[in-house]
Design a protein around this motif. Structure first.
Motif, PDB file in Angstrom:
ATOM      1  N   UNK A   1      96.240 101.203  35.156  1.00 59.12           N
ATOM      2  CA  UNK A   1      96.602 102.593  34.456  1.00 59.12           C
ATOM      3  C   UNK A   1      95.557 103.532  34.356  1.00 59.12           C
ATOM      4  N   UNK A   2      96.062 104.696  34.129  1.00 53.40           N
ATOM      5  CA  UNK A   2      95.050 105.981  34.060  1.00 53.40           C
ATOM      6  C   UNK A   2      94.652 106.075  32.771  1.00 53.40           C
ATOM      7  N   UNK A   3      95.098 105.310  31.939  1.00 56.92           N
ATOM      8  CA  UNK A   3      94.822 105.794  30.419  1.00 56.92           C
ATOM      9  C   UNK A   3      93.460 104.797  30.040  1.00 56.92           C
ATOM     10  N   UNK A   4      92.453 105.083  30.672  1.00 61.61           N
ATOM     11  CA  UNK A   4      91.264 104.603  30.321  1.00 61.61           C
ATOM     12  C   UNK A   4      90.673 105.010  28.865  1.00 61.61           C
ATOM     13  N   UNK A   5      90.740 106.520  28.686  1.00 63.63           N
ATOM     14  CA  UNK A   5      90.296 106.981  27.474  1.00 63.63           C
ATOM     15  C   UNK A   5      90.998 106.388  26.180  1.00 63.63           C
ATOM     16  N   UNK A   6      92.082 106.114  26.247  1.00 56.31           N
ATOM     17  CA  UNK A   6      93.080 105.727  25.176  1.00 56.31           C
ATOM     18  C   UNK A   6      92.673 104.271  25.114  1.00 56.31           C
ATOM     19  N   UNK A   7      92.363 103.412  25.943  1.00 59.15           N
ATOM     20  CA  UNK A   7      91.924 102.212  25.814  1.00 59.15           C
ATOM     21  C   UNK A   7      90.558 102.142  25.231  1.00 59.15           C
ATOM     22  N   UNK A   8      89.824 103.031  25.747  1.00 57.38           N
ATOM     23  CA  UNK A   8      88.521 103.102  25.285  1.00 57.38           C
ATOM     24  C   UNK A   8      88.329 103.255  23.829  1.00 57.38           C
TER      25      UNK A   8
ATOM     26  N   UNK B   1      86.495  95.679  32.247  1.00 56.21           N
ATOM     27  CA  UNK B   1      87.492  96.335  31.533  1.00 56.21           C
ATOM     28  C   UNK B   1      87.949  97.325  32.449  1.00 56.21           C
ATOM     29  N   UNK B   2      86.883  98.561  32.407  1.00 54.08           N
ATOM     30  CA  UNK B   2      87.009  99.820  33.021  1.00 54.08           C
ATOM     31  C   UNK B   2      87.513  99.643  34.497  1.00 54.08           C
ATOM     32  N   UNK B   3      86.645  98.660  35.197  1.00 52.12           N
ATOM     33  CA  UNK B   3      87.185  98.614  36.441  1.00 52.12           C
ATOM     34  C   UNK B   3      88.556  97.829  36.801  1.00 52.12           C
ATOM     35  N   UNK B   4      88.746  96.958  36.003  1.00 50.74           N
ATOM     36  CA  UNK B   4      90.136  96.245  36.243  1.00 50.74           C
ATOM     37  C   UNK B   4      91.357  96.859  35.668  1.00 50.74           C
ATOM     38  N   UNK B   5      90.827  97.824  34.523  1.00 51.67           N
ATOM     39  CA  UNK B   5      92.169  98.425  33.954  1.00 51.67           C
ATOM     40  C   UNK B   5      92.559  99.719  34.975  1.00 51.67           C
ATOM     41  N   UNK B   6      91.329 100.211  35.328  1.00 51.66           N
ATOM     42  CA  UNK B   6      91.745 101.521  35.980  1.00 51.66           C
ATOM     43  C   UNK B   6      92.441 101.391  37.444  1.00 51.66           C
ATOM     44  N   UNK B   7      92.353 100.185  37.607  1.00 52.53           N
ATOM     45  CA  UNK B   7      93.178  99.737  38.817  1.00 52.53           C
ATOM     46  C   UNK B   7      94.792  99.744  38.612  1.00 52.53           C
TER      47      UNK B   7
END
Lengths: 327, 290
Positions: free
Chosen positions: A275-282, A267-273
């Motif tokens: 959007x920047x908002x990884x922490x929000x998703x986390x 999820x982190x690798x795919x998503x950070x491609x």
């Protein structure tokens, strides 16, 4: 039992051939990341899952090992010596960490480990002469055990795989050992265990040391993988990420943390491609998992699967198996 | 002017802010038995909302006190909402509650970054408190003295609330023995919401009035939360006196540490915590080990 062996062989075959069936070296690198994060998650699972002690400062220990390895290499030591010294430093730190945080259990344990983790983060961030502060430390080379250069993507993957399988085997033995049983006893009934003559504190302390060992092993793989270490690695978000791996997969299960590590890394690798908002998703995933599927994905899926099986197939055999599994 | 005196004033000021932050933290911990890991975020969100009012929305600027009151009320409402909608769904499961507060703190940090951007925002010192106050031969910055006075007033008000009112007696009963409090007819779950909102509001208030000293920046939450944790480990949970003494101690240690050993400022905090954990794990004024 035979299905279990078949599944094991299939999983090993899949893992052993990853560089040949994924589309490119990028994905082989993702697979390496999943494996060393899985070792980290296995390590935290010893405490969070089997000992009932949720540590929110594990990224701090992870960082201590990574910084120690980087710093020893900067001082000019060879790889084997640097790794050995880093492991030694990590074990000493873990002993101090455990001695302090085991003054409490439950929520108190969370609070103390959180404070310790943040203090380690603060040290990495501010003690610039040792850690390079925000600029971090760079590692120039990867080691070459037995003549195989780990700079090669596939070789690094296989080295990680071997260490991962070894860690998983150790975990399996640990869970089934009398020590594992005693640890789970201290999680469920600490006072009875005490009355039975077990030294609850010592059992927890050894569990911390075992967890710390797995954590440092994964940290060494991590620091050689990225060849860079910065305070970000020790941040509270990093501790929470690995805790999310354990909880999302299923704390206190053997496979859960591995599934969780795969999920979080992908999820982190795919998503950070995108959007920047990884922490929000986390944060969102964290809240959602805790509220909706608190037992984790692996036990949760098994439960849903059994439920669905009973509803659709309705076979009496499935019913009895479910009834057996219940207590 | 004497360096040590400046440091001491700064330490007491910072201790005052910490007290506002950690009093709520400690009460929530004492009553609900969970460390509220959103507390740093509430401090930061309060500061951001407050500074938005101070700098003005569509040209309409407010003075800092009005902005502080509005920010406090907004964040208190948010806190009550989070308690009602999320924590309430996990009764008795303290681990899950802690993890939810952790997840919320990440969401809040990222939302603040999205709304207010990554650059630090400085909060202007209110004009009436910009200068210095001279007491005898000594000169003090007026705003810092004002914070000390405000913190002292709040400490007294909180003490009165807890010690002299019916609500305070109910909260104390809930902290001491929630089950027995329920039996005698106190609606403890309602107290949860009240105390959570009170703690959230106090944290937000500390955030905005601390703004002119600390400025507002992403990561403020992660800087403040460990300090609140250390205060509560030092002072003991659920004790107002504990958070007061703990805050002043941490204020001194942190400021003197930063001046004398800037690289290890965070680390020196660790020493008193270590001593307290070894000698008195329930904290200096706490009654039970968390």
């Amino acid at each position: 039992m035979t299905t279990r062996i078949l599944a094991l062989v299939a999983a090993l075959a899949l893992l052993g051939t990853v560089p040949y069936w994924v589309p490119g070296i990028y994905y082989t690198n993702v697979a390496s990341q999943i494996l060393f994060y899985a070792i980290f998650a296995l390590g935290l699972n010893v405490l969070a899952g089997y000992a009932g002690l949720v540590s929110l400062g594990h990224a701090g220990l992870f960082g201590v090992t990574a910084y120690a390895t980087g710093y020893m290499l900067q001082l000019g030591f060879g790889h084997p010596i640097a790794i050995l010294i880093a492991l030694l430093i990590s074990m000493i730190s873990m002993a101090i960490y455990a001695a302090l945080s085991l003054r409490a259990t439950g929520i108190g344990f969370i609070m103390i480990t959180l404070a310790l983790g943040e203090i380690l983060w603060g040290l990495a961030y501010r003690w610039i002469s040792l850690t390079g502060g925000d600029n971090g430390l760079n590692l120039k080379t990867r080691p070459e055990p037995f003549g195989y250069s780990l700079s090669d993507v596939n070789t690094f993957y296989y080295a990680t795989l071997i260490i991962f399988l070894f860690s998983l085997a150790t975990m399996t033995v640990f869970v089934r050992s009398p020590f594992g049983a005693a640890l789970m006893g201290t999680r469920d009934q600490p006072r009875r265990m005490n009355a039975l003559g077990y030294h609850v504190w010592a059992i927890r302390f050894y569990a911390c040391m075992f967890s710390g060992l797995l954590t440092s092993v994964s940290a060494i793989l991590f620091v050689y993988y990225t060849q860079f270490i910065s305070p970000q690695t020790l941040a509270l978000t990093a501790s929470a990420e690995v805790l999310l791996m354990v909880i999302s997969g299923g704390a206190g299960t053997l496979l859960g943390p591995i599934v969780g590590a795969g999920l979080v890394v992908v999820v982190k690798t795919v998503v950070s491609g995108f959007i920047e908002r990884w922490n929000f998703l986390l944060g969102t995933i964290f809240v959602a998992i805790v509220i909706l599927m608190p037992e984790g994905l692996v036990p949760g899926t098994v439960r849903l699967w059994r439920l669905a099986w009973r509803k659709f197939a309705g076979s009496p055999r499935a019913m009895t198996r479910d009834a057996e599994a219940k207590p | 002017m004497n360096l040590w005196l400046v440091l001491a004033v700064n330490s007491i000021t910072f201790g005052g802010l910490l007290f506002l932050l950690s009093a709520g933290f400690s009460l929530i911990f004492g009553l609900m038995r969970i460390p509220n890991l959103t507390h740093g975020s509430l401090f930061m969100v309060g500061a951001y909302i407050g500074v938005t009012f101070v700098l003005g929305i569509r040209g309409f600027q407010m003075n800092i006190w009005l902005a502080a009151i509005l920010a406090t009320l907004t964040v208190a409402a948010l806190g009550a909402l989070a308690e009602r909608l999320l924590l309430r769904r996990l009764p008795g499961d303290q681990l899950a509650q802690v993890l939810v507060t952790l997840g919320l703190s990440f969401m809040a940090a990222d939302l603040c970054l999205m709304i207010w951007g990554g650059d630090p925002i400085s909060v202007p010192t209110p004009a009436e408190l910009e200068g210095f106050v001279s007491i005898g031969v000594l000169v003090f910055p007026a705003y810092r003295l004002a914070i000390i006075v405000i913190a002292a007033v709040f400490a007294a008000a909180l003490w009165l609330l807890l010690d002299r009112t019916r609500l305070g007696a109910m909260i104390r009963a809930g902290v001491d023995d929630p089950d027995m409090a329920r039996v005698v007819g106190i609606r403890v779950s309602q107290l949860f919401t009240i105390v959570f909102a009170l703690g959230a509001g106090l944290a937000a208030f500390a955030g905005i009035i601390g703004g002119p000293i600390l400025t507002v920046y992403p990561g403020l939450d992660q800087d403040m939360l460990p300090l609140a944790l250390v205060v509560v480990i030092l002072g003991g949970t659920g004790s107002l006196l504990g958070s007061f003494v703990g805050s002043i101690m941490v204020g001194f240690i942190y400021n003197f540490g930063q001046a004398l050993l800037p690289e290890l400022a965070y680390f020196v905090l660790f020493l008193p915590m270590l001593l307290v954990l070894l000698l008195r794990p329930q904290g200096l004024f706490g009654r039970h080990v968390p």
